[in-house]
Design a protein around this motif. Sequence first.
Motif, PDB file in Angstrom:
ATOM      1  N   ALA A  43       0.835  -1.202   0.000  1.00  0.00           N
ATOM      2  CA  ALA A  43       0.000   0.000   0.000  1.00  0.00           C
ATOM      3  C   ALA A  43       0.871   1.253   0.000  1.00  0.00           C
ATOM      4  N   ALA A  44       1.941   1.234   0.803  1.00  0.00           N
ATOM      5  CA  ALA A  44       2.837   2.390   0.864  1.00  0.00           C
ATOM      6  C   ALA A  44       3.556   2.597  -0.469  1.00  0.00           C
ATOM      7  N   LEU A  45       4.026   1.505  -1.072  1.00  0.00           N
ATOM      8  CA  LEU A  45       4.720   1.613  -2.358  1.00  0.00           C
ATOM      9  C   LEU A  45       3.784   2.116  -3.453  1.00  0.00           C
ATOM     10  N   TYR A  46       2.559   1.597  -3.459  1.00  0.00           N
ATOM     11  CA  TYR A  46       1.606   2.010  -4.490  1.00  0.00           C
ATOM     12  C   TYR A  46       1.240   3.481  -4.313  1.00  0.00           C
ATOM     13  N   ALA A  47       1.051   3.902  -3.050  1.00  0.00           N
ATOM     14  CA  ALA A  47       0.716   5.306  -2.795  1.00  0.00           C
ATOM     15  C   ALA A  47       1.862   6.221  -3.228  1.00  0.00           C
ATOM     16  N   LEU A  48       3.098   5.820  -2.925  1.00  0.00           N
ATOM     17  CA  LEU A  48       4.257   6.614  -3.322  1.00  0.00           C
ATOM     18  C   LEU A  48       4.363   6.684  -4.842  1.00  0.00           C
ATOM     19  N   PHE A  49       4.176   5.546  -5.485  1.00  0.00           N
ATOM     20  CA  PHE A  49       4.228   5.498  -6.945  1.00  0.00           C
ATOM     21  C   PHE A  49       3.155   6.395  -7.556  1.00  0.00           C
ATOM     22  N   TYR A  50       1.952   6.343  -7.002  1.00  0.00           N
ATOM     23  CA  TYR A  50       0.844   7.147  -7.518  1.00  0.00           C
ATOM     24  C   TYR A  50       1.148   8.640  -7.372  1.00  0.00           C
ATOM     25  N   LEU A  51       1.665   9.037  -6.214  1.00  0.00           N
ATOM     26  CA  LEU A  51       1.965  10.452  -5.992  1.00  0.00           C
ATOM     27  C   LEU A  51       3.053  10.945  -6.944  1.00  0.00           C
ATOM     28  N   LEU A  52       4.079  10.124  -7.156  1.00  0.00           N
ATOM     29  CA  LEU A  52       5.155  10.517  -8.069  1.00  0.00           C
ATOM     30  C   LEU A  52       4.647  10.650  -9.503  1.00  0.00           C
ATOM     31  N   LYS A  53       3.788   9.727  -9.933  1.00  0.00           N
ATOM     32  CA  LYS A  53       3.258   9.788 -11.293  1.00  0.00           C
ATOM     33  C   LYS A  53       2.331  10.987 -11.468  1.00  0.00           C
ATOM     34  N   GLU A  54       1.537  11.278 -10.448  1.00  0.00           N
ATOM     35  CA  GLU A  54       0.650  12.435 -10.542  1.00  0.00           C
ATOM     36  C   GLU A  54       1.454  13.732 -10.584  1.00  0.00           C
ATOM     37  N   ARG A  55       2.539  13.765  -9.838  1.00  0.00           N
ATOM     38  CA  ARG A  55       3.399  14.948  -9.878  1.00  0.00           C
ATOM     39  C   ARG A  55       4.016  15.097 -11.261  1.00  0.00           C
ATOM     40  N   SER A  56       4.428  13.970 -11.840  1.00  0.00           N
ATOM     41  CA  SER A  56       4.998  14.000 -13.186  1.00  0.00           C
ATOM     42  C   SER A  56       3.963  14.465 -14.200  1.00  0.00           C
ATOM     43  N   ARG A  57       2.724  13.998 -14.043  1.00  0.00           N
ATOM     44  CA  ARG A  57       1.648  14.420 -14.948  1.00  0.00           C
ATOM     45  C   ARG A  57       1.432  15.927 -14.861  1.00  0.00           C
ATOM     46  N   GLU A  58       1.478  16.454 -13.641  1.00  0.00           N
ATOM     47  CA  GLU A  58       1.245  17.878 -13.456  1.00  0.00           C
ATOM     48  C   GLU A  58       2.356  18.702 -14.107  1.00  0.00           C
ATOM     49  N   VAL A  59       3.597  18.227 -13.961  1.00  0.00           N
ATOM     50  CA  VAL A  59       4.723  18.932 -14.580  1.00  0.00           C
ATOM     51  C   VAL A  59       4.579  18.931 -16.093  1.00  0.00           C
ATOM     52  N   ARG A  60       4.212  17.793 -16.659  1.00  0.00           N
ATOM     53  CA  ARG A  60       4.061  17.686 -18.104  1.00  0.00           C
ATOM     54  C   ARG A  60       2.883  18.517 -18.596  1.00  0.00           C
ATOM     55  N   ARG A  61       1.839  18.579 -17.773  1.00  0.00           N
ATOM     56  CA  ARG A  61       0.681  19.372 -18.171  1.00  0.00           C
ATOM     57  C   ARG A  61       1.050  20.850 -18.246  1.00  0.00           C
ATOM     58  N   GLN A  62       1.831  21.275 -17.263  1.00  0.00           N
ATOM     59  CA  GLN A  62       2.242  22.679 -17.251  1.00  0.00           C
ATOM     60  C   GLN A  62       3.137  23.018 -18.440  1.00  0.00           C
ATOM     61  N   LYS A  63       3.894  22.040 -18.910  1.00  0.00           N
ATOM     62  CA  LYS A  63       4.765  22.258 -20.062  1.00  0.00           C
ATOM     63  C   LYS A  63       4.037  21.996 -21.373  1.00  0.00           C
ATOM     64  N   SER A  64       2.735  21.618 -21.260  1.00  0.00           N
ATOM     65  CA  SER A  64       1.897  21.367 -22.442  1.00  0.00           C
ATOM     66  C   SER A  64       2.446  20.250 -23.312  1.00  0.00           C
ATOM     67  N   ILE A  65       3.011  19.218 -22.664  1.00  0.00           N
ATOM     68  CA  ILE A  65       3.481  18.062 -23.412  1.00  0.00           C
ATOM     69  C   ILE A  65       2.322  17.087 -23.533  1.00  0.00           C
ATOM     70  N   PRO A  66       1.956  16.645 -24.743  1.00  0.00           N
ATOM     71  CA  PRO A  66       0.828  15.719 -24.908  1.00  0.00           C
ATOM     72  C   PRO A  66       1.059  14.433 -24.118  1.00  0.00           C
ATOM     73  N   LEU A  67      -0.003  13.986 -23.518  1.00  0.00           N
ATOM     74  CA  LEU A  67       0.060  12.752 -22.732  1.00  0.00           C
ATOM     75  C   LEU A  67      -0.335  11.564 -23.576  1.00  0.00           C
ATOM     76  N   LYS A  68       0.392  10.466 -23.415  1.00  0.00           N
ATOM     77  CA  LYS A  68      -0.058   9.213 -23.995  1.00  0.00           C
ATOM     78  C   LYS A  68      -1.055   8.571 -23.041  1.00  0.00           C
ATOM     79  N   GLU A  69      -1.671   7.517 -23.511  1.00  0.00           N
ATOM     80  CA  GLU A  69      -2.701   6.867 -22.699  1.00  0.00           C
ATOM     81  C   GLU A  69      -2.084   6.260 -21.447  1.00  0.00           C
ATOM     82  N   VAL A  70      -2.642   6.600 -20.294  1.00  0.00           N
ATOM     83  CA  VAL A  70      -2.234   6.007 -19.031  1.00  0.00           C
ATOM     84  C   VAL A  70      -3.477   5.594 -18.277  1.00  0.00           C
TER      85      VAL A  70
END
Length: 391
Positions: free
Chosen positions: A363-390
Motif C-alpha cells: 500500500a505504501a509503495l503504491y501510494a508513493l508510486f501514484y503520488l510521483l506519477k501524478e506529480r509527473s503528470r502535473e509537470v508535463r501538463r504545465q509544459k503542455s506536453i501531450p500525454l499518452k494513454e495512461v
Amino acid sequence: MVSFRSTIKALSSVLALAAVSNAQISTFINRSATGYSASFNVPASGNDTFIQLNGPASAGWVGTGIGTGMKGALMFVIYSDGNGGVTASARLGLGEFEPEFEESILYELLEGSGVADGIMTANIRCSNCREWNGGSLDVNSTAQNLLWSVGNNEQIATTDKSATIHQHRLYGFYTLNMVAATGGNDTNPFTSNDSVVSTGSSIAAPRTKADRVLIAHGVIMGVTFVLLFPFGAALIRLLNNRVPNALALHRGVQIFNMILVFIGMIMGVWRSSMTGTQWRSYHQVMGIIIVCLLPLQAVLGQMHHRQFLITGMRSTWSYAHIWFGRIVIILGIVNGGIGLGPELANASRGWVITYLVVVAIMAALYALFYLLKERSREVRRQKSIPLKEVM
C-alpha cells in the motif's frame, strides 16, 4: 512363624490391590481452547472404556476421537441438550466430512455430566469402544493417537444424537499414555477422589488433502490480490512512453491474474465441498462477488481504451475503470484477511502478521508510486506536453 518372604509377598499383594482400586486417568488439556480437556480410563478388568470430555458451551459442540485422522476414527461429540444437560453422540469419521452417528457403539452418560459455569462435561462409559469397523483403541500403547475439535460457536440444543454439526473452528491431535490410564474398577472414575491423573501431549496435525487445497487457495488469492493485481495496474504507468505495447502488456498481465483468481476460487469451492462448509461465511460469499466483479472491470477497461483513442484524454470510463479496479483489489485484500481468521484457515498469528505487513508495504509503495506519477503528470501538463494513454 510367618516367614519374611511370605510377609513381603502379602505386602506386595496389598499394594497391588491398592493400586488397582485407584482409577488411573490420562488427561489432555488443550491450551489453545480454554476449557477443553479429554480424559481416558481403562479399568483393570472388563472391556469398558471411560471417557470424560470437557469444553466451552459457547463453542456449540466439542469432540474427541480415537485415530490418526478423521477417516475411520471413532469420535464422541457433545453438545447441550437444552435443559442443563449434555447430549453425547458417538460418530464414525468418513473423511473430511461431517461424521455420522454410529448406532453400534454402546455407551451411556454417567453422573457428573452436564453444563456448569459455561463448561460442558460428559462422563461416558463405553462398552465396545476398543474396536470398531475401521479402527481400534490400543490399551497397551504409551502414545495412543487421538483427535480434538471445537465447534464454530453455532449453538445446538437437542437430545438428537444424529444432529447436524458444522465444521470445527479449531482442531488438532494429541497422544495419551493408555498404559498409565489403565487401572481401577470404579463405576465412574471421574467422580472418584482417589483417581491418579497423568497428562497427554499435543502433536502436530498431519496435513490432509483439504488442508493442502486450502493452502493453495490462500497462496494464489493472496499473491494475486496483494502483489500481482497492483503490479499489473502500475505496469502501464511504468512502461508508458518507454515501450510501444505497454497497453498490451497491462492487458495480458491482468488477464493472467484473472485466470489465477478463477483457479483460486475453484480451489476454495472445492475445499468447501470437501468439508461441507459451502456458503457458511462472509468470506465465501464476498469472495464469489469479488470474482464476479472482475469481468466488469475488464469491460470498463475496454470502454476506457476505446474512448481514449477517440479523444486522446481520460473520460468517465477511465475514472470508472481506475477506481473500480482499486476498490475490487482492496475488497480482495480485506477478504483475504477474513479468510485467515479462526473460523476458516485459522492461520497462526505469525502468518496473519506477515500478511498485514506485506499489505502495508504494498500500500505504501503504491501510494508513493501514484503520488510521483501524478506529480509527473502535473509537470508535463504545465509544459503542455501531450500525454499518452495512461491508466
